[in-house]
Motif scaffolding. Sequence first.
Motif, PDB file in Angstrom:
ATOM      1  N   GLY A  56       0.806  -1.215   0.000  1.00 27.70           N
ATOM      2  CA  GLY A  56       0.000   0.000   0.000  1.00 27.70           C
ATOM      3  C   GLY A  56       0.845   1.273   0.000  1.00 27.70           C
ATOM      4  O   GLY A  56       0.322   2.377  -0.141  1.00 27.70           O
ATOM      5  N   ARG A  94       0.490  -2.852 -11.509  1.00 25.49           N
ATOM      6  CA  ARG A  94       0.724  -2.177 -10.226  1.00 25.49           C
ATOM      7  C   ARG A  94       0.846  -3.240  -9.142  1.00 25.49           C
ATOM      8  O   ARG A  94       0.072  -4.173  -9.087  1.00 25.49           O
ATOM      9  N   SER A 111     -12.894  -6.767  -2.496  1.00 27.69           N
ATOM     10  CA  SER A 111     -11.483  -7.038  -2.199  1.00 27.69           C
ATOM     11  C   SER A 111     -11.077  -6.263  -0.963  1.00 27.69           C
ATOM     12  O   SER A 111     -11.550  -5.148  -0.733  1.00 27.69           O
ATOM     13  N   LYS A 162      -7.676 -13.825  -1.093  1.00 27.30           N
ATOM     14  CA  LYS A 162      -6.262 -14.139  -0.834  1.00 27.30           C
ATOM     15  C   LYS A 162      -6.139 -15.383   0.047  1.00 27.30           C
ATOM     16  O   LYS A 162      -5.178 -16.139  -0.061  1.00 27.30           O
TER      17      LYS A 162
HETATM   18  N1  UDP Z   1      -4.110  -4.284  -4.700  1.00 24.63           N
HETATM   19  C1  UDP Z   1      -4.165  -4.875  -5.935  1.00 24.63           C
HETATM   20  N2  UDP Z   1      -4.577  -6.166  -6.011  1.00 24.63           N
HETATM   21  C2  UDP Z   1      -4.930  -6.890  -4.920  1.00 24.63           C
HETATM   22  C3  UDP Z   1      -4.884  -6.261  -3.656  1.00 24.63           C
HETATM   23  C4  UDP Z   1      -4.484  -4.957  -3.579  1.00 24.63           C
HETATM   24  O1  UDP Z   1      -3.862  -4.259  -6.961  1.00 24.63           O
HETATM   25  O2  UDP Z   1      -5.296  -8.048  -5.070  1.00 24.63           O
HETATM   26  C5  UDP Z   1      -3.624  -2.897  -4.594  1.00 24.63           C
HETATM   27  C6  UDP Z   1      -4.741  -1.889  -4.473  1.00 24.63           C
HETATM   28  O3  UDP Z   1      -5.187  -1.479  -5.750  1.00 24.63           O
HETATM   29  C7  UDP Z   1      -4.060  -0.793  -3.688  1.00 24.63           C
HETATM   30  C8  UDP Z   1      -3.067  -1.526  -2.792  1.00 24.63           C
HETATM   31  O4  UDP Z   1      -2.866  -2.789  -3.417  1.00 24.63           O
HETATM   32  O5  UDP Z   1      -3.344   0.057  -4.562  1.00 24.63           O
HETATM   33  C9  UDP Z   1      -3.592  -1.776  -1.399  1.00 24.63           C
HETATM   34  O6  UDP Z   1      -3.481  -0.621  -0.658  1.00 24.63           O
HETATM   35  P1  UDP Z   1      -4.560  -0.171   0.402  1.00 24.63           P
HETATM   36  O7  UDP Z   1      -4.075   1.103   0.979  1.00 24.63           O
HETATM   37  O8  UDP Z   1      -5.906  -0.129  -0.213  1.00 24.63           O
HETATM   38  O9  UDP Z   1      -4.624  -1.311   1.473  1.00 24.63           O
HETATM   39  P2  UDP Z   1      -3.538  -2.195   2.278  1.00 24.63           P
HETATM   40  O10 UDP Z   1      -3.271  -3.343   1.431  1.00 24.63           O
HETATM   41  O11 UDP Z   1      -2.347  -1.312   2.495  1.00 24.63           O
HETATM   42  O12 UDP Z   1      -4.266  -2.557   3.508  1.00 24.63           O
END
Ligand code: UDP
Length: 494
Positions: A18, A259, A286, A318
């Motif tokens: 993130g 990404r 998600s 996941k």
């Molecule tokens: N993300 C993604 N695919 C996944 C899970 C997450 O591309 O299967 C990306 C999502 O688009 C975002 C980041 O991972 O850019 C997750 O950041 P976020 O701040 O939403 O949550 P964290 O994972 O840090 O709790």
Amino acid sequence: MDAKRKPHLVLVPFMAQGHMIPAVDMASLLAVAGTDVTFITTPVNAARIRPAIDRVESAGLSIRFVEINFPTAEAGLPAGLENIDLITSADQFLPFMESLSFLKKGLKLHLLEANPAPDCIIFDSLSSWAADVAQSLGLPHLIFYGPSCFFILCSILLKRSQVLDTIADDSETFVIPGLPQTIEVTKAQVERWLDGPEWEKVREEIYAADASADGVLINTFNELETWCLEILAKEKGKKVWPIGPLCLYNKDVESRATRGKASSIDTQLLLSWLDDKETGSVFYVSFGSLSRNTLLQLVEIGLGLEAAKGAPFIWVVKEAEEGSEAARWIDDFEERTKERGMVIRGWAPQAVILWHPAVGGFMTHCGWNSTLEAVSAGVPMVTWPRFGDQFLNERLVVDVLKVGVAVGAKVPTLFMKEISAEAPVKGEDVKKAVERLMGSGEEAEERRARAKEYGEKARRAMEDGGSSVENLKQIIHYATVSPKNKVKSDGYIY
Ligand code: UDP
């Protein structure tokens, strides 16, 4: 600084998905705006973001990914534990944070030899060790906050008012003091992992780095968090630059698909599934890169999605990669719902999904990146916060922006801590929230219209002349004219 060369900015992200994903976007935007960028990472992280590095290289952007060796063994951590999402038990979290200071030496050596010499360091608010390096070299340094401005502001107000000390019951709601709008939360929802006594050293380093920064960068945009940004600038007493949504750097499917980690699903397969669906009809589920559901909770989510009328869905699971029981349950679920749903096991190309016109709703854990991605794509949300900044992001989405419906999660499920065997949110709650968000009543239509409007404002902020693009230019200007950029006594010239 030699007037003939480009400004050289050094980005030091925090090692979590993130934080690294928006940092790659920021690096790309800075390079496109005419700077040389060095992106500091470690060997394991560099390997994991290989698709993004390849994309940067094929676009010919002037970004150098520099790998600094991370001696995890010295901190008693398993080899290769170089990212928060590789942590497997709660007791690794503190040693991980403490061991980040081992990176100082490598960064300092690199910067002393760097050619061109660095002009400015932009460090993540959790990479406080990098601020020390900047100070020891006399370099200008700016702090980058990954969370929302609303969260940062609330944290300051909560700390200063000491209101949490006056509340005995973790589940009692109270009003956050000092905000121009009434926002109610519970103590449990806003208590931070940093607050425990064992975190004192890490906490003090983070505060000191924050105080030493010359200015503040935030992944948000002026038109989204206007009053929060105004109040924060007064609180900080220094320049605050909103520079987002950084995700909008990615304009085509290929860059959106690369990404973070490599995707677990073929993009073409995903696109043809989505292309078949009506505009705004698909519900996407998600919970980011770190949150996990127990098997009981997975079952409730699945039952809720099955029971919700109509909406085709994509669900990123996941847990199916990690536990065989969950994997078996998901196999059965997928078989039962294959006419209507798609299950992605592992990493989904979230930006590709959210920007597809077929997607009309998103159930999110309210991580700030996911939230901002939904805002940018004009997609309303069902909010289901878990920990950290997420409960406050929920309040921003539901109470301030009014582009979300809360699923009704009240109690945090703490990162890497044991959570109750009970599923805190029931299938019925999931069903109700999905139907309310995706429904056709006046309330749902108005919410959709508001979400769309924010999406348009987000795009304008990131276009030529837009508020965030102008801020990025100011930052580059600052980096080149900062009074700190002068010949130092050791003869090192910036
Ligand atoms: N993300 C993604 N695919 C996944 C899970 C997450 O591309 O299967 C990306 C999502 O688009 C975002 C980041 O991972 O850019 C997750 O950041 P976020 O701040 O939403 O949550 P964290 O994972 O840090 O709790």
